[in-house]
Design a protein around this motif. Structure first.
Motif, PDB file in Angstrom:
ATOM      1  N   GLY A 145       0.796  -1.227   0.000  1.00 53.61           N
ATOM      2  CA  GLY A 145       0.000   0.000   0.000  1.00 53.61           C
ATOM      3  C   GLY A 145       0.822   1.267   0.000  1.00 53.61           C
ATOM      4  O   GLY A 145       0.262   2.365  -0.086  1.00 53.61           O
ATOM      5  N   ILE A 146       2.139   1.160   0.097  1.00 54.27           N
ATOM      6  CA  ILE A 146       3.009   2.345   0.113  1.00 54.27           C
ATOM      7  C   ILE A 146       3.714   2.444  -1.222  1.00 54.27           C
ATOM      8  O   ILE A 146       4.363   1.487  -1.686  1.00 54.27           O
ATOM      9  N   GLY A 147       3.602   3.627  -1.834  1.00 50.90           N
ATOM     10  CA  GLY A 147       4.222   3.826  -3.130  1.00 50.90           C
ATOM     11  C   GLY A 147       5.599   4.444  -3.046  1.00 50.90           C
ATOM     12  O   GLY A 147       6.488   4.127  -3.839  1.00 50.90           O
ATOM     13  N   CYS A 148       5.835   5.320  -2.070  1.00 49.08           N
ATOM     14  CA  CYS A 148       7.124   6.019  -1.981  1.00 49.08           C
ATOM     15  C   CYS A 148       7.334   6.473  -0.535  1.00 49.08           C
ATOM     16  O   CYS A 148       6.377   6.852   0.153  1.00 49.08           O
ATOM     17  N   VAL A 149       8.575   6.424  -0.095  1.00 45.58           N
ATOM     18  CA  VAL A 149       8.955   6.863   1.261  1.00 45.58           C
ATOM     19  C   VAL A 149      10.160   7.798   1.127  1.00 45.58           C
ATOM     20  O   VAL A 149      11.116   7.492   0.381  1.00 45.58           O
ATOM     21  N   TRP A 197       3.950   8.359   0.635  1.00 45.26           N
ATOM     22  CA  TRP A 197       2.918   8.469  -0.395  1.00 45.26           C
ATOM     23  C   TRP A 197       2.292   7.084  -0.611  1.00 45.26           C
ATOM     24  O   TRP A 197       3.024   6.088  -0.766  1.00 45.26           O
ATOM     25  N   ALA A 198       0.950   7.015  -0.563  1.00 36.66           N
ATOM     26  CA  ALA A 198       0.251   5.735  -0.704  1.00 36.66           C
ATOM     27  C   ALA A 198       0.040   5.407  -2.181  1.00 36.66           C
ATOM     28  O   ALA A 198      -0.205   6.291  -3.011  1.00 36.66           O
ATOM     29  N   SER A 199       0.128   4.108  -2.478  1.00 34.60           N
ATOM     30  CA  SER A 199      -0.120   3.662  -3.857  1.00 34.60           C
ATOM     31  C   SER A 199      -1.557   3.203  -4.064  1.00 34.60           C
ATOM     32  O   SER A 199      -1.949   2.888  -5.176  1.00 34.60           O
ATOM     33  N   ASP A 200      -2.369   3.113  -2.986  1.00 34.07           N
ATOM     34  CA  ASP A 200      -3.779   2.760  -3.105  1.00 34.07           C
ATOM     35  C   ASP A 200      -4.561   3.636  -2.148  1.00 34.07           C
ATOM     36  O   ASP A 200      -4.081   4.675  -1.701  1.00 34.07           O
ATOM     37  N   HIS A 201      -5.770   3.216  -1.840  1.00 32.00           N
ATOM     38  CA  HIS A 201      -6.640   4.054  -1.009  1.00 32.00           C
ATOM     39  C   HIS A 201      -6.381   3.876   0.484  1.00 32.00           C
ATOM     40  O   HIS A 201      -6.999   4.555   1.292  1.00 32.00           O
TER      41      HIS A 201
END
Length: 602
Positions: A145-149, A197-201
């Motif tokens: 669920g996490i797109g970027c850190v 930044w989340a990659s989904d809801h």
């Protein structure tokens, strides 16, 4: 330790360049979730009792009402059965809802603890804060669920900021607002920020909790402390090696110039400076011998002696003299500490940087210790020079005694016997013989005077227990008695004169050489030796003799000892001038940059 996310105000503070995004403050049960919480206990006890009391109150009211009947009682029992069923259903739903929420909180906490343990394991053993940040960012980016850190760290005050970015969509870090933006802290000290930044809801907060943030903060702060501890340990080791090397050089008497140059090198390297120097005052430089086969110390126009590393040559465009670059060139930051001895200041230890990074208190403390070692080196060199001067004086006294007991006695007896021989009839009867005997007698008398003058200069002119004035007064008095020339000593400085022993010895030799020239060549009847000066010391030897056309420059070879006098003064960074005209007399002017001392002789 917990992260700062427990503070509602800090939890809602966005990072620079991002829009404000409210973050829900955690509730009490979030911090410590349980299957049977306090609220659930109250509901389980109070809800059935309240429902039963409500039904009994309604039943009692209906039984005492005028319209109660058996038909109504049957309907009432049916309604009660339905109400009980509905109440049991509602109560069960509420209980299950609270249990589900508590179970979800426990699952999230376990997931957070597992992630915190993973972050700790991944960052364990990293050599620095940058390695901790990179490893933690990679672990967090692998969370579903996490797109970027992005981790922005500032482990210690004054250290450069660090940044680590990881994830499947790193372009999100520069295009969108982070879904999670929280500070990282160790206690009350901020160590950085975490942006996700989340990659989904799903919200990133569902995956990254306070335990992970706390573990990350502890790892960053621990890496910073570890780095600082190792840096401090290595610096203490290097400082100890520097102290040992300088003390070893002093004990081995390796030479003043190489010892102080090595000291300046250690100060420059350990303080991360661009240049360092030991500036020795004029008075101190004249009391030591810079005994080394290396290049001689750099002498500046102000008379100071500069022993340094990394210093550029700076020449005054007007005078053409070398100028001390410490005070004449721009340095972004510098630190200095006085080098003191029991008799006062003898110099300065200086370090400089071309950039503007300031020197810390730790740096200044190290500089003070090195200045103390410089003082020990100069004091040791001064003691060695005094011992050498004492040995020279003892040797001069021995030579003077030997010359007095042998050569002077022989020349004196020879002169008397030649004068007696002049009275013999066989000599007086032959003009050529009488002339040769008379010339031999004059030569013997001149040699006897020269030997007596040498004995006077070797034995009685530079006694260590007398001041410069007392030595010169004694010498001029004995010179007048031996030469027949009225000789006077004057002190026009306005106070007692005390120079360094090395300077005093060289000036006494210059006065001796000049007065010898007066006796031999000037045909003078009167001579004066005068000391003047305030910031520098000048000795003038003047006579009323026949004079001559003085050369513009001091010759490198001559029969008057001018080159010897000039060479002595050059060792003191001094100058020699000659003023003379036929029929007027001669002045020999010797100047040294060392000022007359106003302190009593110790």
């Amino acid at each position: 330790m917990s992260a700062v996310r427990d503070d509602p105000e800090q939890a809602t503070t966005p990072a620079a360049g991002t829009a404000a995004r409210p973050v829900r403050a955690p509730r009490d049960e979030d911090a410590s979730p349980r299957l049977v919480g306090r609220r659930l206990r109250w509901i389980a006890l109070a809800a059935p009792m309240a429902f039963f009391l409500l039904l009994e109150a309604v039943h009692y009211h209906l039984e005492h009402s005028p319209w109660w009947s058996p038909e109504f009682a049957q309907a009432w029992h049916l309604a009660v059965a339905i109400a009980v069923c509905v109440g049991i259903g509602i109560f069960s739903w509420l209980m299950l809802r609270h249990i589900d929420r508590a179970e979800g909180a426990i699952v999230m906490q376990n997931r957070d603890l597992l992630l915190a343990d993973t972050v700790t394991a991944a960052t364990h053993g990293q050599p620095d804060a940058q390695g901790v940040a990179d490893a933690a960012a990679r672990v967090l980016a692998d969370v579903p669920g996490i797109g970027c850190v992005r981790l922005r760290l500032n482990p210690r005050e004054g250290d450069p900021a660090l940044e680590a970015v990881a994830g499947r969509s790193p372009d999100l870090a520069g295009t969108t607002i982070p879904a999670l933006d929280r500070p990282l802290a160790e206690g009350d000290r901020a160590v950085g920020r975490i942006e996700v930044w989340a990659s989904d809801h799903d919200l990133p907060g569902e995956h990254i909790g306070p335990a992970t943030e706390s573990a990350l903060s502890l790892q960053v702060a621990g890496a910073a402390r570890l780095k600082a501890d190792f840096a401090d340990l290595y610096r203490r080791r290097d400082e100890g090696h520097a102290f040992y090397a300088i003390l070893l050089a002093i004990s081995r008497q390796s030479g003043t110039l190489p010892t102080l140059t090595d000291l300046a090198t250690h100060a420059r390297d350990l303080l991360d400076a661009d240049a360092a120097a030991v500036v020795v005052t004029v008075a101190a430089a004249n009391t030591v011998r810079f005994d080394s086969t290396a290049e001689v110390p750099q002498a500046c126009s102000d008379g100071s002696t500069l022993l340094g590393v990394g210093l550029p040559d700076h020449i005054d465009e007007v005078t053409g003299q070398r100028v001390n670059p410490i005070g004449c060139l721009h340095w972004g930051a510098y630190a200095e500490h006085g080098v003191t001895s029991p008799r006062g200041n003898v110099g300065t230890l200086w370090v400089g940087r071309r950039d503007e990074r300031p020197f810390t208190e730790r740096d200044r403390s190290f500089l003070a210790t090195m200045a103390g070692l410089a003082s020990i080196a100069l004091t040791s060199a001064k003691v060695r020079e005094q011992e050498r001067q004492r040995e020279v004086l003892n040797e001069r006294t021995r030579i003077a005694r030997e010359m007095h007991d042998s050569m002077a006695q022989v020349l004196g007896a020879m002169h008397l016997r030649l004068r007696m021989l002049e009275t013999f009839p066989s000599v007086t009867g032959d003009a050529d013989t009488a002339e040769q005997v008379s010339a031999l007698a004059e030569t013997a008398d001149e040699a006897y005077r020269d030997v007596r003058e040498v004995i006077l200069g070797l034995r009685d002119s530079d006694k260590a227990d007398l001041t410069l004035e007392e030595n010169l007064e004694a010498y001029t008095a004995k010179f007048a008695a031996q030469s027949g020339i009225v000789t006077e000593f004057r002190n026009e400085t306005g106070g007692p004169v005390q120079l360094s022993p090395r300077t005093e010895v060289h000036l006494i030799r210059v006065v001796q050489e000049a007065l010898t020239n007066v006796r031999k060549h000037a045909r003078a009847t009167r001579a004066t030796v005068t000391i003047t000066g305030t910031d520098a010391t000048t000795v003038t030897i003047a006579d009323d003799g026949q004079g001559f056309h003085a050369p513009t420059d001091v010759p490198t070879t001559d029969g008057y000892g001018l080159f010897t006098m000039s060479d002595r003064l050059s060792l003191l960074h001094g100058t020699l001038r000659l003023e003379s005209y036929p029929g007027i007399g001669t002045k020999v002017i010797a100047s040294v940059p060392e000022p007359p001392s106003r302190t009593p002789r110790s």
